[in-house]
Scaffold this active site. Structure first.
Site, mmCIF file in Angstrom:
data_model
loop_
_atom_site.group_PDB
_atom_site.id
_atom_site.type_symbol
_atom_site.label_atom_id
_atom_site.label_comp_id
_atom_site.label_asym_id
_atom_site.label_seq_id
_atom_site.Cartn_x
_atom_site.Cartn_y
_atom_site.Cartn_z
ATOM 1 N N PHE A 1 0.843 -1.198 0.000
ATOM 2 C CA PHE A 1 0.000 0.000 0.000
ATOM 3 C C PHE A 1 0.880 1.251 0.000
ATOM 4 C CE2 PHE A 1 -2.797 3.228 1.792
ATOM 5 C CZ PHE A 1 -3.960 3.030 1.060
ATOM 6 N N LEU B 1 -4.213 -5.924 5.867
ATOM 7 C CA LEU B 1 -5.264 -6.899 6.153
ATOM 8 C C LEU B 1 -5.103 -8.187 5.348
ATOM 9 C CD1 LEU B 1 -8.509 -4.753 6.511
ATOM 10 C CD2 LEU B 1 -7.306 -6.014 8.295
ATOM 11 N N GLU B 2 -4.449 -8.106 4.210
ATOM 12 C CA GLU B 2 -4.269 -9.290 3.371
ATOM 13 C C GLU B 2 -3.085 -10.161 3.791
ATOM 14 O OE1 GLU B 2 -6.922 -6.669 1.812
ATOM 15 O OE2 GLU B 2 -4.797 -6.105 1.801
ATOM 16 N N GLU C 1 -8.038 9.770 9.404
ATOM 17 C CA GLU C 1 -9.090 10.513 10.102
ATOM 18 C C GLU C 1 -10.246 9.629 10.552
ATOM 19 O OE1 GLU C 1 -10.202 13.557 7.380
ATOM 20 O OE2 GLU C 1 -8.316 14.642 7.600
ATOM 21 N N THR C 2 -10.229 8.349 10.175
ATOM 22 C CA THR C 2 -11.348 7.473 10.518
ATOM 23 C C THR C 2 -10.890 6.335 11.420
ATOM 24 O OG1 THR C 2 -11.038 5.937 8.680
ATOM 25 C CG2 THR C 2 -12.319 7.938 8.226
ATOM 26 N N HIS D 1 -10.809 3.363 10.611
ATOM 27 C CA HIS D 1 -10.240 2.295 9.786
ATOM 28 C C HIS D 1 -8.858 1.880 10.284
ATOM 29 C CE1 HIS D 1 -9.836 -0.218 6.268
ATOM 30 N NE2 HIS D 1 -8.703 0.378 5.939
ATOM 31 N N ASN E 1 6.352 -10.360 13.112
ATOM 32 C CA ASN E 1 5.412 -9.297 12.761
ATOM 33 C C ASN E 1 6.134 -7.969 12.645
ATOM 34 O OD1 ASN E 1 3.395 -7.415 12.503
ATOM 35 N ND2 ASN E 1 2.155 -8.168 14.190
ATOM 36 N N ARG F 1 11.039 4.076 11.715
ATOM 37 C CA ARG F 1 10.987 2.650 12.031
ATOM 38 C C ARG F 1 11.401 1.770 10.862
ATOM 39 N NH1 ARG F 1 8.356 5.660 15.093
ATOM 40 N NH2 ARG F 1 7.866 5.143 17.252
#
Length: 147
Positions: free
Chosen positions: A14, A46-47, A77-78, A80, A105, A119
């Protein structure tokens, strides 16, 4: 480490530049130790658990001694952000616990770009390297106590 075994790096592209930097840190650590790897890119964090689940149950599952999950979730802002952070971590934990998979992870969960780069950067916190170390550490425990 058995040289015919390898690690699967699953990265969320992403944020392509951040993913590439995380992968760079993980690959450098694997190459330093002499572990081969494959890379599988998915659209987002998420995938990642789904991809690891599919591979770990598939025809090539025996090839992989462990999995390295890499990606970045940046707060927006959400709500999500909270869902993606929580569900990606929960999915990886569930896989590791239910199937005894060695998963490092390295999915970053940050507030902004500056935190993400601090990071991800191999010259700073190098969380890709840390995820590779975690994966290999868990594989060693698995090898000692389960196999």
């Amino acid at each position: 480490y058995s040289m015919n075994k390898k690690v699967l790096i699953v990265d969320a592209n992403f944020y392509q530049d951040l993913a590439s930097e995380l992968v760079r840190g993980a690959v450098a650590e694997l190459e330093k130790i002499g572990i081969s790897y494959e890379r599988l890119s998915v659209p987002g964090a998420l995938e990642i658990p789904s991809a690891i689940s599919l591979v770990s149950e598939g025809k090539d599952a025996k090839l992989f001694v462990g999995y390295i999950a890499l990606g970045c979730v940046i707060r927006g802002e959400t709500s999500h952000y909270d869902i993606v952070c929580g569900e990606s971590a929960r999915g990886l934990s569930k896989l590791a616990l239910d199937r005894n998979l060695a998963i490092g992870n390295g999915i970053l969960t940050v507030d902004n770009w500056e935190q993400a780069w601090a990071r991800a950067s191999v010259s700073k916190k190098n969380k890709g390297r840390d995820a590779a170390i975690a994966c290999l550490s868990l594989f060693q425990i698995k090898q000692r106590y389960l196999e």
